[in-house]
Design a protein around this motif. Structure first.
Motif, PDB file in Angstrom:
ATOM      1  N   LYS A  24       0.871  -1.147  -0.065  1.00 46.24           N
ATOM      2  CA  LYS A  24       0.134   0.135   0.110  1.00 46.24           C
ATOM      3  C   LYS A  24       0.863   1.474   0.103  1.00 46.24           C
ATOM      4  O   LYS A  24       0.594   2.131  -0.732  1.00 46.24           O
ATOM      5  CB  LYS A  24      -0.956  -0.013   1.202  1.00 46.24           C
ATOM      6  CG  LYS A  24      -1.930   1.213   1.298  1.00 46.24           C
ATOM      7  CD  LYS A  24      -2.897   1.296   2.542  1.00 46.24           C
ATOM      8  CE  LYS A  24      -3.351   2.357   2.627  1.00 46.24           C
ATOM      9  NZ  LYS A  24      -4.300   2.590   3.959  1.00 46.24           N
ATOM     10  N   LYS A  25       1.877   1.355   0.846  1.00 46.28           N
ATOM     11  CA  LYS A  25       2.790   2.603   0.925  1.00 46.28           C
ATOM     12  C   LYS A  25       3.638   2.637  -0.579  1.00 46.28           C
ATOM     13  O   LYS A  25       3.872   3.900  -0.958  1.00 46.28           O
ATOM     14  CB  LYS A  25       3.705   2.288   2.035  1.00 46.28           C
ATOM     15  CG  LYS A  25       3.285   2.618   3.463  1.00 46.28           C
ATOM     16  CD  LYS A  25       4.082   2.614   4.647  1.00 46.28           C
ATOM     17  CE  LYS A  25       3.427   3.161   5.981  1.00 46.28           C
ATOM     18  NZ  LYS A  25       2.427   4.262   5.897  1.00 46.28           N
ATOM     19  N   THR A  26       4.069   1.472  -1.226  1.00 44.75           N
ATOM     20  CA  THR A  26       4.790   1.602  -2.205  1.00 44.75           C
ATOM     21  C   THR A  26       3.758   2.179  -3.312  1.00 44.75           C
ATOM     22  O   THR A  26       3.958   3.191  -4.167  1.00 44.75           O
ATOM     23  CB  THR A  26       5.203   0.063  -2.658  1.00 44.75           C
ATOM     24  OG1 THR A  26       6.037  -0.241  -1.783  1.00 44.75           O
ATOM     25  CG2 THR A  26       6.014   0.336  -3.934  1.00 44.75           C
ATOM     26  N   GLN A  27       2.528   1.650  -3.324  1.00 40.60           N
ATOM     27  CA  GLN A  27       1.424   2.139  -4.303  1.00 40.60           C
ATOM     28  C   GLN A  27       1.205   3.625  -4.115  1.00 40.60           C
ATOM     29  O   GLN A  27       1.214   4.496  -5.102  1.00 40.60           O
ATOM     30  CB  GLN A  27       0.236   1.679  -4.197  1.00 40.60           C
ATOM     31  CG  GLN A  27       0.403  -0.053  -4.822  1.00 40.60           C
ATOM     32  CD  GLN A  27      -0.857  -0.915  -4.872  1.00 40.60           C
ATOM     33  OE1 GLN A  27      -1.739  -0.189  -3.761  1.00 40.60           O
ATOM     34  NE2 GLN A  27      -1.175  -1.975  -5.416  1.00 40.60           N
ATOM     35  N   GLU A  28       1.292   4.094  -2.902  1.00 41.69           N
ATOM     36  CA  GLU A  28       0.995   5.500  -2.606  1.00 41.69           C
ATOM     37  C   GLU A  28       1.913   6.354  -3.136  1.00 41.69           C
ATOM     38  O   GLU A  28       1.996   7.547  -3.793  1.00 41.69           O
ATOM     39  CB  GLU A  28       0.798   5.598  -1.265  1.00 41.69           C
ATOM     40  CG  GLU A  28      -0.484   5.226  -0.406  1.00 41.69           C
ATOM     41  CD  GLU A  28      -0.629   5.303   1.071  1.00 41.69           C
ATOM     42  OE1 GLU A  28       0.332   5.801   1.518  1.00 41.69           O
ATOM     43  OE2 GLU A  28      -1.599   4.891   1.507  1.00 41.69           O
ATOM     44  N   LEU A  29       3.331   6.001  -2.990  1.00 36.16           N
ATOM     45  CA  LEU A  29       4.655   6.660  -3.428  1.00 36.16           C
ATOM     46  C   LEU A  29       4.607   6.573  -4.924  1.00 36.16           C
ATOM     47  O   LEU A  29       5.030   7.795  -5.607  1.00 36.16           O
ATOM     48  CB  LEU A  29       5.697   6.290  -2.654  1.00 36.16           C
ATOM     49  CG  LEU A  29       6.999   6.554  -3.306  1.00 36.16           C
ATOM     50  CD1 LEU A  29       7.038   7.987  -2.558  1.00 36.16           C
ATOM     51  CD2 LEU A  29       8.224   5.854  -2.824  1.00 36.16           C
ATOM     52  N   THR A  30       4.390   5.697  -5.678  1.00 35.33           N
ATOM     53  CA  THR A  30       4.553   5.711  -7.183  1.00 35.33           C
ATOM     54  C   THR A  30       3.311   5.825  -7.955  1.00 35.33           C
ATOM     55  O   THR A  30       3.183   5.718  -9.105  1.00 35.33           O
ATOM     56  CB  THR A  30       5.089   3.933  -7.519  1.00 35.33           C
ATOM     57  OG1 THR A  30       4.002   3.101  -7.104  1.00 35.33           O
ATOM     58  CG2 THR A  30       6.431   3.611  -6.629  1.00 35.33           C
ATOM     59  N   ALA A  31       2.290   6.322  -7.151  1.00 30.49           N
ATOM     60  CA  ALA A  31       1.124   6.671  -7.953  1.00 30.49           C
ATOM     61  C   ALA A  31       1.368   7.612  -9.182  1.00 30.49           C
ATOM     62  O   ALA A  31       2.007   8.787  -8.924  1.00 30.49           O
ATOM     63  CB  ALA A  31       0.077   7.318  -6.970  1.00 30.49           C
TER      64      ALA A  31
END
Length: 107
Positions: free
Chosen positions: A88-95
């Motif tokens: 989830k944190k990775t997806q937020e950063l790479t959005a």
């Protein structure tokens, strides 16, 4: 040439964000349970086991295999929760970035 400089600047900015995210992830803890809470395992963001709690009612000589299975199940539960949080944190950063599906970040 301006585009290349802009791209390099964005790459450095993204690298700093990834480093900050890795430090944040290292501080996360996830607890997994098995046997209705009779066994609880807590993992750090790096996957290190931080604590193991076992209900005293499970300490019976003939139930060693059950206890072992519950410890493994609690560990796997904590690991799954940790991985979901990291994803989830990775997806937020790479959005918004054009990252291919299934690409795993280097951490």
């Amino acid at each position: 040439m301006k585009d290349l400089m802009g791209l390099m600047g964005k790459a450095k900015e993204m690298q700093a964000k990834f480093q900050a995210m890795q430090e944040e992830i290292a501080q996360i803890e996830a607890a997994g349970q098995a046997g209705g809470g009779l066994v609880t395992v807590t993992l750090s963001g790096k996957g290190e086991m931080k604590s193991l709690k076992i209900d005293p009612s499970l300490f019976k000589e003939d139930d060693v295999e059950v206890l072992e299975d519950l410890i493994l199940a609690a560990h796997n539960d904590a690991k799954a929760k940790l991985e979901a949080t990291m994803q989830k944190k990775t997806q937020e950063l790479t959005a918004g970035l054009p990252i291919p599906p299934g690409f795993k970040m280097p951490f």
